[in-house]
Enzyme design. Sequence first.
Site, PDB file in Angstrom:
ATOM      1  N   ARG A  71      31.163-112.799  13.725  1.00 17.20           N
ATOM      2  CA  ARG A  71      32.016-111.751  13.165  1.00 17.20           C
ATOM      3  C   ARG A  71      31.506-111.412  11.769  1.00 17.20           C
ATOM      4  O   ARG A  71      31.455-112.283  10.897  1.00 17.20           O
ATOM      5  CB  ARG A  71      33.467-112.249  13.089  1.00 17.20           C
TER       6      ARG A  71
ATOM      7  N   HIS B 126      36.564-104.761   5.481  1.00 16.70           N
ATOM      8  CA  HIS B 126      36.865-106.044   4.843  1.00 16.70           C
ATOM      9  C   HIS B 126      36.846-105.785   3.332  1.00 16.70           C
ATOM     10  O   HIS B 126      36.101-106.396   2.580  1.00 16.70           O
ATOM     11  CB  HIS B 126      35.865-107.113   5.280  1.00 16.70           C
TER      12      HIS B 126
ATOM     13  N   GLU C 249      42.946-108.310   7.232  1.00 17.12           N
ATOM     14  CA  GLU C 249      44.018-108.679   6.315  1.00 17.12           C
ATOM     15  C   GLU C 249      44.499-107.509   5.449  1.00 17.12           C
ATOM     16  O   GLU C 249      44.339-107.527   4.228  1.00 17.12           O
ATOM     17  CB  GLU C 249      43.567-109.836   5.417  1.00 17.12           C
TER      18      GLU C 249
ATOM     19  N   ASN D  43      44.045-114.556  10.946  1.00 19.65           N
ATOM     20  CA  ASN D  43      43.362-115.440   9.997  1.00 19.65           C
ATOM     21  C   ASN D  43      44.390-116.425   9.482  1.00 19.65           C
ATOM     22  O   ASN D  43      45.487-116.023   9.066  1.00 19.65           O
ATOM     23  CB  ASN D  43      42.816-114.654   8.804  1.00 19.65           C
TER      24      ASN D  43
ATOM     25  N   TYR E 218      45.125-120.151   7.195  1.00 15.67           N
ATOM     26  CA  TYR E 218      44.639-121.211   6.307  1.00 15.67           C
ATOM     27  C   TYR E 218      45.692-122.260   5.968  1.00 15.67           C
ATOM     28  O   TYR E 218      45.407-123.443   5.947  1.00 15.67           O
ATOM     29  CB  TYR E 218      44.092-120.589   5.000  1.00 15.67           C
TER      30      TYR E 218
ATOM     31  N   GLU F 280      39.655-116.119  11.576  1.00 16.50           N
ATOM     32  CA  GLU F 280      39.208-116.913  10.418  1.00 16.50           C
ATOM     33  C   GLU F 280      40.055-118.170  10.334  1.00 16.50           C
ATOM     34  O   GLU F 280      41.274-118.115  10.536  1.00 16.50           O
ATOM     35  CB  GLU F 280      39.410-116.185   9.080  1.00 16.50           C
TER      36      GLU F 280
HETATM   37  C1  FCB Z   1      40.600-114.493   3.684  1.00 12.39           C
HETATM   38  C2  FCB Z   1      39.540-113.415   3.624  1.00 12.39           C
HETATM   39  C3  FCB Z   1      38.131-113.935   3.596  1.00 12.39           C
HETATM   40  C4  FCB Z   1      38.015-115.184   2.754  1.00 12.39           C
HETATM   41  C5  FCB Z   1      39.054-116.202   3.157  1.00 12.39           C
HETATM   42  C6  FCB Z   1      38.971-117.501   2.396  1.00 12.39           C
HETATM   43  O1  FCB Z   1      41.754-114.019   3.074  1.00 12.39           O
HETATM   44  O2  FCB Z   1      39.660-112.547   4.726  1.00 12.39           O
HETATM   45  O3  FCB Z   1      37.299-112.915   3.138  1.00 12.39           O
HETATM   46  O4  FCB Z   1      38.070-114.867   1.422  1.00 12.39           O
HETATM   47  O5  FCB Z   1      40.333-115.670   3.002  1.00 12.39           O
END
Ligand code: FCB
Length: 467
Positions: free
Chosen positions: A80, A124, A169, A296, A298, A366
Site C-alpha cells: 500500500r 495521504h 484518515e 488504521n 494503533y 495500517e
Molecule cells: C497514521 C498515518 C500514517 C502514520 C501513522 C503512524 O495516522 O496514516 O501516515 O503517520 O499514523
Amino acid sequence: MTAPDLPTFPPGFVLGAATASYQIEGAVAEDGRTPSIWDTFSRTPGRTLGGATGDVACDHYHRYREDVALLADLGVDSYRFSTAWPRVQPGGRGPVNPAGIGFYDRLVDELLSRGIDPAVTLYHWDLPQELEDAGGWRERDTAHRFAEYSRLVVDALGDRVTRWITLNEPWCAAFLGYANGHHAPGAQEGTPALAAAHHLLLGHGLAVAQLREAGAREVGITLNLDQVTPASDSEADRAAALRALTHHNLVWTEPLLAGRYPESERATWGELADGSYRRDGDLEVIGAPIDFLGINYYTPAVVADAPHDEPDPAKRTAMDVGTRQVERPELRHTTMGWPVDPPSLGRLIAEVFERYPDCPPVWITENGSAEADVVGEDGVVHDTDRVEYLAGHLAAVAEQIAEGADVRGYYVWSLMDNFEWAFGYDQRFGIVHVDYDTQVRTPKDSYRWFQRLTAAQRAARGREAQA
Ligand code: FCB
C-alpha cells in the site's frame, strides 16, 4: 527471548506493508512536482520537531527498486503506497504531469514483476499548496478537484492496480489540519474544520464515482477509527465518550455506511455543526457503495468528561469537544506515548460490525508501533517490543476472523522508518531501519518475524491448493 507464536489466518487473507508519499519519497522539486501543504508546513519554523521536512526523507523516489526488493524478500502479497497529488497534477488543476505519473507507473510495474499486488491511496495528506491557497478542504471545490485528480490516476494505473483507497484518515486531514493545527495546513478553526470534514467525505464520494466509471477493481476508504470506552459509568463520562465517538468515528461512518449525519453532532459541537456546508444530494454521493472499509489502528481511547478549553462555544475549535483521555499506567507505551492494548483492535472490529451489520469487508490498512530502536553491534535492530506489538494485534485480528468477522487483510505500518509528520524523524515505525545519513536500509527483527508470517501464510495456501 523466544519470538511470539505466528497467528493463523484463512488462506485468502492478505498480508502487506504500507507507506505514504510525503513520508518516504523525497525529491520534492523533481519532475515537475509542486509544493504540497506539507512542504509549506514543515518549512514553517516551529511546526515539526527539529524543523524536519520531507525534502529527502527515505529518498524512495530514487531508491524504489531497492525498496520493492525489500518487499519481495519480505514475502508480502500487497504493498500500500500513496500517490502525491502535486506530482501527478502539479498545482492541483489541469492535465496529468507525465513525469510525475511516470514514477508511479514504474513503481507499479516493478511491484507486479515481483508478484506484489499494488494498493493505491489517492490522498495521504499532500494537498497541492495552490488548492490550500484557494481555501483547501474548507471549500467545496476541493472535493471536485480531488475527484478530477483521482480520475487522472485511475486512468493511468487502473489496468494494474487492484485496490483503491480514496482518502487516508480524513479525521487527521480535517481535525489535525484545520481544528488543532498539529498537521498541515496548521489551522485552528470551528465550523470551517467541520466543513473540511464534510468536503473530504464529498471528495471521497465524487472520487468513487470516477473510479467506478473508469472500471477500478476494488474501491474503499481508510479511517482511523477509535476504540472508545467511557472512563466510568457516570452519565457525564458516557456522554463524553459519545462525543469522542462522534468526533472520531461517527462523523465518517454514519454518512458512509448508514446514509445519515450523526445524530449526536449537535451534542458534540453545538452551533459549530450548523450544516451550512451541506447540500441536498451530498449524502447520496458520500454513501455510494464501497467494496471495503480500511481501518488504521494503533491505540485505544478511554474517555472522561472534561471542561472545554474555550468557554465561549462560538470561539471553540472543532477539536474542543469537552473530553479527556484517561492515562493507562498499567499498559506499556510506545515512544509515541500510545498505550499498547492488542485486544482493543479486536473490540473495535466487533463494534464496527455490530453497529453496521452490512459493513463491507474490513482491511486493516495500517497497524504498527514506534519504538526506541537501537542498531546493535551485530548491525541488527532487536525490536522485541515491536514484534510483540504486531503479534498481539495480528492475533486479535485472527481471533475476530475465527469468530466470523469479514476481515480480508492487514498492512503493517510501516515498511521502513520515515518522516512521521510533526514528529519528524524521531519516531521510528519501520520494520526496516533507515539510516538517514547514508540511506542504508537494515531489516529489523520485526521484518524477520513478519517474513516468517508471510511464509507460513504461503504454506497454508499451498496446503489448501493441494487438498
Ligand atoms: C497514521 C498515518 C500514517 C502514520 C501513522 C503512524 O495516522 O496514516 O501516515 O503517520 O499514523
